[in-house]
Motif scaffolding. Structure first.
Motif, PDB file in Angstrom:
ATOM      1  N   ASP A  92       0.864  -1.184   0.000  1.00  0.00           N
ATOM      2  CA  ASP A  92       0.000   0.000   0.000  1.00  0.00           C
ATOM      3  C   ASP A  92       0.900   1.234   0.000  1.00  0.00           C
ATOM      4  N   SER A  93       0.428   2.312  -0.594  1.00  0.00           N
ATOM      5  CA  SER A  93       1.266   3.503  -0.761  1.00  0.00           C
ATOM      6  C   SER A  93       1.509   4.276   0.527  1.00  0.00           C
ATOM      7  N   GLY A  94       0.686   4.037   1.533  1.00  0.00           N
ATOM      8  CA  GLY A  94       0.812   4.778   2.785  1.00  0.00           C
ATOM      9  C   GLY A  94      -0.158   5.932   2.919  1.00  0.00           C
ATOM     10  N   GLY A  95      -0.867   6.253   1.843  1.00  0.00           N
ATOM     11  CA  GLY A  95      -1.772   7.399   1.885  1.00  0.00           C
ATOM     12  C   GLY A  95      -2.885   7.258   2.905  1.00  0.00           C
ATOM     13  N   TYR A  96      -3.462   6.079   2.999  1.00  0.00           N
ATOM     14  CA  TYR A  96      -4.561   5.870   3.950  1.00  0.00           C
ATOM     15  C   TYR A  96      -4.067   6.027   5.385  1.00  0.00           C
ATOM     16  N   ALA A 151     -15.652   8.728   1.975  1.00  0.00           N
ATOM     17  CA  ALA A 151     -16.551   8.558   0.830  1.00  0.00           C
ATOM     18  C   ALA A 151     -17.746   9.498   0.914  1.00  0.00           C
ATOM     19  N   THR A 152     -18.064   9.925   2.123  1.00  0.00           N
ATOM     20  CA  THR A 152     -19.221  10.815   2.331  1.00  0.00           C
ATOM     21  C   THR A 152     -18.836  12.297   2.317  1.00  0.00           C
ATOM     22  N   ALA A 187       5.199  -4.311 -10.849  1.00  0.00           N
ATOM     23  CA  ALA A 187       4.025  -3.726 -11.501  1.00  0.00           C
ATOM     24  C   ALA A 187       3.565  -2.517 -10.706  1.00  0.00           C
ATOM     25  N   LEU A 188       2.893  -1.592 -11.390  1.00  0.00           N
ATOM     26  CA  LEU A 188       2.384  -0.379 -10.754  1.00  0.00           C
ATOM     27  C   LEU A 188       0.881  -0.290 -10.975  1.00  0.00           C
ATOM     28  N   PHE A 189       0.141  -0.097  -9.882  1.00  0.00           N
ATOM     29  CA  PHE A 189      -1.315   0.060  -9.944  1.00  0.00           C
ATOM     30  C   PHE A 189      -1.692   1.510  -9.652  1.00  0.00           C
ATOM     31  N   GLY A 190      -2.650   2.030 -10.411  1.00  0.00           N
ATOM     32  CA  GLY A 190      -3.241   3.321 -10.121  1.00  0.00           C
ATOM     33  C   GLY A 190      -4.487   3.158  -9.268  1.00  0.00           C
ATOM     34  N   ILE A 191      -4.887   4.232  -8.586  1.00  0.00           N
ATOM     35  CA  ILE A 191      -6.016   4.159  -7.653  1.00  0.00           C
ATOM     36  C   ILE A 191      -7.089   5.155  -8.071  1.00  0.00           C
ATOM     37  N   GLN A 192      -8.257   4.633  -8.391  1.00  0.00           N
ATOM     38  CA  GLN A 192      -9.411   5.467  -8.731  1.00  0.00           C
ATOM     39  C   GLN A 192      -9.989   6.081  -7.465  1.00  0.00           C
ATOM     40  N   GLN A 193     -10.271   7.362  -7.528  1.00  0.00           N
ATOM     41  CA  GLN A 193     -10.923   8.051  -6.425  1.00  0.00           C
ATOM     42  C   GLN A 193     -12.171   8.763  -6.952  1.00  0.00           C
ATOM     43  N   VAL A 218      -9.911   0.368  -6.959  1.00  0.00           N
ATOM     44  CA  VAL A 218     -11.034   1.225  -6.569  1.00  0.00           C
ATOM     45  C   VAL A 218     -10.746   1.646  -5.137  1.00  0.00           C
ATOM     46  N   GLY A 219     -10.371   2.900  -4.953  1.00  0.00           N
ATOM     47  CA  GLY A 219     -10.015   3.402  -3.634  1.00  0.00           C
ATOM     48  C   GLY A 219     -11.142   4.216  -3.021  1.00  0.00           C
ATOM     49  N   GLY A 220     -10.972   4.558  -1.760  1.00  0.00           N
ATOM     50  CA  GLY A 220     -11.915   5.458  -1.101  1.00  0.00           C
ATOM     51  C   GLY A 220     -13.218   4.828  -0.669  1.00  0.00           C
ATOM     52  N   LEU A 221     -13.285   3.500  -0.630  1.00  0.00           N
ATOM     53  CA  LEU A 221     -14.460   2.817  -0.097  1.00  0.00           C
ATOM     54  C   LEU A 221     -14.068   2.081   1.178  1.00  0.00           C
ATOM     55  N   ALA A 222     -15.052   1.471   1.832  1.00  0.00           N
ATOM     56  CA  ALA A 222     -14.828   0.800   3.122  1.00  0.00           C
ATOM     57  C   ALA A 222     -14.297   1.783   4.157  1.00  0.00           C
ATOM     58  N   VAL A 223     -14.773   3.020   4.073  1.00  0.00           N
ATOM     59  CA  VAL A 223     -14.349   4.056   5.030  1.00  0.00           C
ATOM     60  C   VAL A 223     -15.571   4.704   5.682  1.00  0.00           C
ATOM     61  N   GLY A 224     -16.586   3.871   5.922  1.00  0.00           N
ATOM     62  CA  GLY A 224     -17.740   4.357   6.665  1.00  0.00           C
ATOM     63  C   GLY A 224     -18.983   4.624   5.861  1.00  0.00           C
ATOM     64  N   GLU A 225     -18.958   4.335   4.563  1.00  0.00           N
ATOM     65  CA  GLU A 225     -20.130   4.646   3.742  1.00  0.00           C
ATOM     66  C   GLU A 225     -21.245   3.609   3.866  1.00  0.00           C
ATOM     67  N   GLY A 226     -20.914   2.405   4.354  1.00  0.00           N
ATOM     68  CA  GLY A 226     -21.921   1.361   4.521  1.00  0.00           C
ATOM     69  C   GLY A 226     -21.986   0.421   3.328  1.00  0.00           C
TER      70      GLY A 226
END
Length: 375
Positions: A92-96, A151-152, A187-193, A218-226
């Motif tokens: 993981d990139s460390g951003g989270y 996400a909200t 390999a390098l993966f990009g992250i959709q936000q 697919v980033g930015g999910l599983a952060v409280g949106e349900g």
């Protein structure tokens, strides 16, 4: 030498099954990656993680750059040698973690300045530094650096973070390509936000595709949106990404979340849930989660999950595991974690088999009906 090759062997609706071939081994998809944040899958030996069926594990840039230090890991031969895991590692990139664990963070176009959660020392994590750390670790799948917001979050905030993340994605690509031998085999993966906004997600996907990556998260999910909001986003987000590249849903998740995401075209997952739950006394079973600390298990002589082939279930009874967990014995956390990792890998194998047999809807409906029966 195979650097990175993704093959889709079968599809059932939006779901796909196949494999990623890399120098250090094949990754069967859909895949679940146990989380080894600080160079260890907690309470597990590497060979036992592999025995559960895991083809790949996850390490974390933020934690490893702070302790023991990426430069130290590099001097000691890289992360694989350091932790005794010979198969692929995604970092993981460390951003989270910067956003969720650190204090006094300051986001700028350059990156994120933050205070370490360990000792308060100041650090800067930029796209270039994140990629450098992952290179020093010897990561097989490197994640581009991105800015995470809930996400909200308001659309304006989500849009600004997404646009900055896309600029950082370009920087990550440039830095990765400077990596010489590492870039030639990794390999390098990009992250959709873009939060829960379909148009922002599409703009993010288009920007990433323009840069070009080996896989897309697919980033930015599983952060409280349900669960329902996450599924609604996954109804469109994966389809905005290239069909011939792996799609990785970061930080997910619960077994029913994984099943629903596979139905929507996701190929890769990671989550701390099976290991963290194991350490706190929760076992995953086909009939739903089981709290082994409950007094009713004190005299039960059946395994955690009848029919489970894991070493915990084939050798130990609920009563004994209950005793270990209630007593705070280390072995209790080890046995519970081992069972949970086996459960997750059996879940993934069941999904792969069902997709290959073109019976995913039937398999998923049966699994979810039984798993949620007591909820």
């Amino acid at each position: 030498m195979t650097r990175f090759l993704f093959n889709i062997a079968a599809m059932d609706g939006k779901a796909r099954t196949g494999a990623i071939a890399m120098e250090r081994g094949e990754i069967r998809t859909p895949a679940f990656m146990p989380v080894g944040t600080a160079a260890t899958v907690k309470a597990m030996k590497p060979q036992d993680v592999r025995s559960s069926g895991a083809d790949i594990i996850l390490g974390n840039t933020y934690h490893l750059m702070l302790r023991p230090g990426a430069e130290r890991v590099a001097r000691l031969g890289g992360l694989h040698r350091f932790m005794g895991w010979e198969r692929p590692i995604l970092t993981d990139s460390g951003g989270y973690q910067v956003m969720s664990l650190s204090e006094l963070t300051k986001v700028s176009e350059e990156g994120v300045s933050f205070a370490s959660h360990l000792d308060g020392t100041r650090h800067m994590l930029s796209p270039e530094r994140s990629i450098e750390v992952q290179r020093l670790l010897g990561s097989d799948i490197v994640m581009a650096f991105d800015q995470l917001v809930p996400a909200t979050a308001a659309r304006e905030e989500a849009a600004a973070a997404m646009e900055r993340s896309m600029r950082w994605a370009k920087c990550s690509r440039v830095e990765f390509d400077r990596g010489g031998q590492h870039a030639a085999r990794a390999a390098l993966f990009g992250i959709q936000q873009g939060g829960l906004d379909e148009r922002l997600r599409k703009a993010s996907a288009d920007a990433l595709i323009d840069v070009g990556f080996d896989g897309y998260a697919v980033g930015g999910l599983a952060v409280g949106e349900g669960h329902e909001a996450m599924c609604a986003c996954l109804d469109y987000a994966p389809a905005q990404l290239p069909e011939d590249k792996p799609r990785y849903l970061m930080g997910v998740g619960k077994p029913d979340d994984i099943v629903e995401a596979v139905r929507r075209g996701i190929d890769m997952f990671d989550c701390v849930l099976p290991t963290r739950s194991g350490r706190t006394g929760q076992a995953f079973t086909a009939d739903g989660p089981l709290n082994i600390r409950n007094a009713r298990f004190a005299d039960e002589q059946e395994p955690l999950e009848p029919g489970c082939p894991c070493p915990t279930c084939t050798k130990f009874e609920r009563a004994y595991v209950h005793h270990l967990v209630r007593s705070g014995e280390i072995l209790g956390a080890m046995l519970m974690t081992e069972h949970n990792l086996w459960f997750y890998q059996r879940l993934m194998q069941g999904l792969r088999d069902a997709i290959a047999a073109h019976r995913l809807d039937e398999h998923a409906s049966q699994f979810l009906s039984r798993y949620r029966r007591l909820a």
